[in-house]
Scaffold this motif. Sequence first.
Motif, PDB file in Angstrom:
ATOM      1  N   GLU A 165     -39.120  16.223  67.724  1.00 61.03           N
ATOM      2  CA  GLU A 165     -40.024  16.164  68.641  1.00 61.03           C
ATOM      3  C   GLU A 165     -39.853  16.703  70.152  1.00 61.03           C
ATOM      4  N   GLU A 166     -38.433  16.572  70.231  1.00 64.74           N
ATOM      5  CA  GLU A 166     -38.034  17.169  71.690  1.00 64.74           C
ATOM      6  C   GLU A 166     -38.335  18.609  71.679  1.00 64.74           C
ATOM      7  N   ILE A 167     -37.834  19.119  70.662  1.00 65.59           N
ATOM      8  CA  ILE A 167     -38.433  20.848  70.419  1.00 65.59           C
ATOM      9  C   ILE A 167     -39.840  21.097  70.165  1.00 65.59           C
ATOM     10  N   PHE A 168     -40.237  20.763  68.810  1.00 64.88           N
ATOM     11  CA  PHE A 168     -41.635  21.209  68.573  1.00 64.88           C
ATOM     12  C   PHE A 168     -42.919  20.487  69.254  1.00 64.88           C
ATOM     13  N   SER A 169     -42.839  19.187  69.504  1.00 62.50           N
ATOM     14  CA  SER A 169     -43.739  18.373  70.240  1.00 62.50           C
ATOM     15  C   SER A 169     -43.871  18.942  71.706  1.00 62.50           C
ATOM     16  N   ALA A 170     -42.549  18.962  72.149  1.00 64.39           N
ATOM     17  CA  ALA A 170     -42.660  19.371  73.528  1.00 64.39           C
ATOM     18  C   ALA A 170     -43.388  20.692  73.833  1.00 64.39           C
TER      19      ALA A 170
END
Length: 269
Positions: free
Chosen positions: A125-130
């Motif tokens: 979430e920290e990488i792809f969602s951001a």
Amino acid sequence: MLIRRTDGTMRLVTILACIRQLIGREGRDPPGAGPGEVCSLLINTFAGDSGEEGEHEEPGSAEAIRTACRRMQGAETKGDLLRIIAGEVAAFDLHDLEAMNARFERKVSHLPEGYRDRLLESVREEIFSAHHRLLLLSRNGGGQRMDEPPDPALDAYCSMVAEACTAKAREKDPRDLYLKYLLSAFTIFVQEEPAHPVGTPFPGGQIVDEWEGAYLCPARDMADDVPYALCPYCPAAQSTEPTYPEMRARRREQRQRESLANYWTNYKG
């Protein structure tokens, strides 16, 4: 061991020991999880960056990064900052995001499956969602509150990023580290959300939490002295009580009791 005991990291070892005492709870640490290693990965962005040498043909330009950081410091609104970050992130592609995620997966591959899966879900979430939210927001011309000025801490954050990437460039390409900082800048200063998503599990069972409009972190104050860490700029506050997932239900019960007591005191005499 992820932490090299140099003069600059001896404090980190002590800090991680404090974190373990603060958030540890008997029976809650995943067996063999290596709490110090996990906390180091979550807190110390600079130390956690260990991409393979030669992954990119051309080394990242520390001077170009410093120039971009000065541009971000000059952003008068969140919309301005969003456009600058989006322009910088455009130099990266899906492979860069996947490589970042894969490196983290390798580092935590020895952790117990249940804990590892929860941690990796937060990291994705920290990488792809951001990244996805960044693209959507920039393509749609921004959103609500984009005319507001960014948090004043942005200036110090950009100076830290420039310093960290310059230091990394003395060892190897700072490109991957820079991408981490760009995504975090979007999350922290444009979205005004914690660097680590709500629900991110720390060793011992506590999580980054949200309660009544405030973000809470069990290790926020323990990382202020870690060089190049995100924590000093994160909107999450140090939690004053444990943030185990089940604590939400207890907080709701407490609020209900307080509301009932207030009703009987003020309306029923």
